[in-house]
Design a protein around this motif. Structure first.
Motif, PDB file in Angstrom:
ATOM      1  N   LEU A 100    -103.642  23.640  68.171  1.00 41.49           N
ATOM      2  CA  LEU A 100    -104.458  24.596  67.417  1.00 41.49           C
ATOM      3  C   LEU A 100    -104.367  24.318  65.916  1.00 41.49           C
ATOM      4  O   LEU A 100    -104.396  25.216  65.100  1.00 41.49           O
ATOM      5  CB  LEU A 100    -104.009  26.033  67.710  1.00 41.49           C
ATOM      6  CG  LEU A 100    -104.173  26.526  69.140  1.00 41.49           C
ATOM      7  CD1 LEU A 100    -103.603  27.924  69.302  1.00 41.49           C
ATOM      8  CD2 LEU A 100    -105.621  26.483  69.577  1.00 41.49           C
TER       9      LEU A 100
ATOM     10  N   LEU B 157    -103.045  32.844  69.500  1.00 45.54           N
ATOM     11  CA  LEU B 157    -104.212  32.587  68.655  1.00 45.54           C
ATOM     12  C   LEU B 157    -104.067  33.265  67.299  1.00 45.54           C
ATOM     13  O   LEU B 157    -104.335  32.664  66.256  1.00 45.54           O
ATOM     14  CB  LEU B 157    -105.480  33.104  69.338  1.00 45.54           C
ATOM     15  CG  LEU B 157    -106.178  32.176  70.295  1.00 45.54           C
ATOM     16  CD1 LEU B 157    -107.285  32.911  71.036  1.00 45.54           C
ATOM     17  CD2 LEU B 157    -106.732  30.968  69.578  1.00 45.54           C
TER      18      LEU B 157
ATOM     19  N   GLU C 184    -110.289  23.103  66.947  1.00 46.64           N
ATOM     20  CA  GLU C 184    -109.410  23.424  68.084  1.00 46.64           C
ATOM     21  C   GLU C 184    -109.237  24.934  68.233  1.00 46.64           C
ATOM     22  O   GLU C 184    -109.260  25.456  69.346  1.00 46.64           O
ATOM     23  CB  GLU C 184    -108.050  22.755  67.899  1.00 46.64           C
ATOM     24  CG  GLU C 184    -108.093  21.249  68.019  1.00 46.64           C
ATOM     25  CD  GLU C 184    -106.812  20.576  67.549  1.00 46.64           C
ATOM     26  OE1 GLU C 184    -106.522  19.476  68.075  1.00 46.64           O
ATOM     27  OE2 GLU C 184    -106.110  21.110  66.674  1.00 46.64           O
TER      28      GLU C 184
ATOM     29  N   GLU D  51    -101.848  34.796  75.021  1.00 44.75           N
ATOM     30  CA  GLU D  51    -102.867  33.961  74.395  1.00 44.75           C
ATOM     31  C   GLU D  51    -103.382  34.602  73.100  1.00 44.75           C
ATOM     32  O   GLU D  51    -103.583  33.930  72.096  1.00 44.75           O
ATOM     33  CB  GLU D  51    -104.022  33.726  75.368  1.00 44.75           C
ATOM     34  CG  GLU D  51    -105.014  32.713  74.878  1.00 44.75           C
ATOM     35  CD  GLU D  51    -106.038  32.351  75.924  1.00 44.75           C
ATOM     36  OE1 GLU D  51    -106.930  31.560  75.584  1.00 44.75           O
ATOM     37  OE2 GLU D  51    -105.969  32.844  77.068  1.00 44.75           O
TER      38      GLU D  51
ATOM     39  N   ALA E  53    -110.447  27.295  71.319  1.00 42.98           N
ATOM     40  CA  ALA E  53    -109.487  28.194  71.974  1.00 42.98           C
ATOM     41  C   ALA E  53    -109.984  29.638  71.946  1.00 42.98           C
ATOM     42  O   ALA E  53    -109.800  30.381  72.915  1.00 42.98           O
ATOM     43  CB  ALA E  53    -108.122  28.088  71.294  1.00 42.98           C
TER      44      ALA E  53
END
Length: 153
Positions: free
Chosen positions: A54, A40, A59, A36, A63
């Motif tokens: 994303l 990101l 968004e 993750e 996240a």
């Protein structure tokens, strides 16, 4: 070994394990966090290859908030078993993602209320207190700007 190579190696190992995530207890609070984090990070860094879901700052900020929550859950779960290096890695991940989020807010010239929402997300990240205080100073500056804009209107 440089940091990019280390991330690539972590990504490779975690990706190989991801196929077995149903067999790994607490995947989301363990190796899943690294995937993750890298996802990101790449959503902020590589705008030509945006991860689905994303695309917008909203968004990504959502996240990031979810990522920070998972980091805190993982820290709570692994607390007694966690090494100093693991805690430092989590803090580093939280700091890196929060910096990317704050940089993005400055790049898009958001209104002050949206900027304050970003600081709210960032201040919820599990970071050492000295780093949190630096982020808090930025939030206070943004708040002062908001108040001054309201007074001038």
């Amino acid at each position: 070994m440089d940091v990019a190579a280390e991330y690539a190696e972590i990504w490779q190992f975690a990706s190989q394990l991801e196929g077995h995530l149903t067999e790994v207890e607490d995947w989301d609070l363990g190796a899943g966090i690294y995937i993750e984090f890298l996802t990101l990070k790449s959503s902020f860094k590589d705008t030509s290859n945006v991860v689905e879901g994303l695309e917008s700052l909203e968004e990504r900020s959502s996240a990031c908030g979810a990522f920070f929550e998972r980091l805190k859950e993982s820290q709570a779960m692994w607390k007694s078993k966690s090494s100093i290096e693991a805690r430092a890695a989590y803090s580093k991940m939280a700091d890196e993602i929060s910096l990317l989020l704050l940089e993005e807010t400055k790049a898009q010239a958001l209104d002050v209320s949206a900027e304050m929402k970003m600081f709210d997300i960032v201040l919820d990240a599990p970071m050492p207190e000295d780093v949190r205080m630096c982020r808090l100073q930025g939030a206070v500056a943004a708040f002062a700007k908001l108040v001054s804009e309201e007074i001038l209107v």
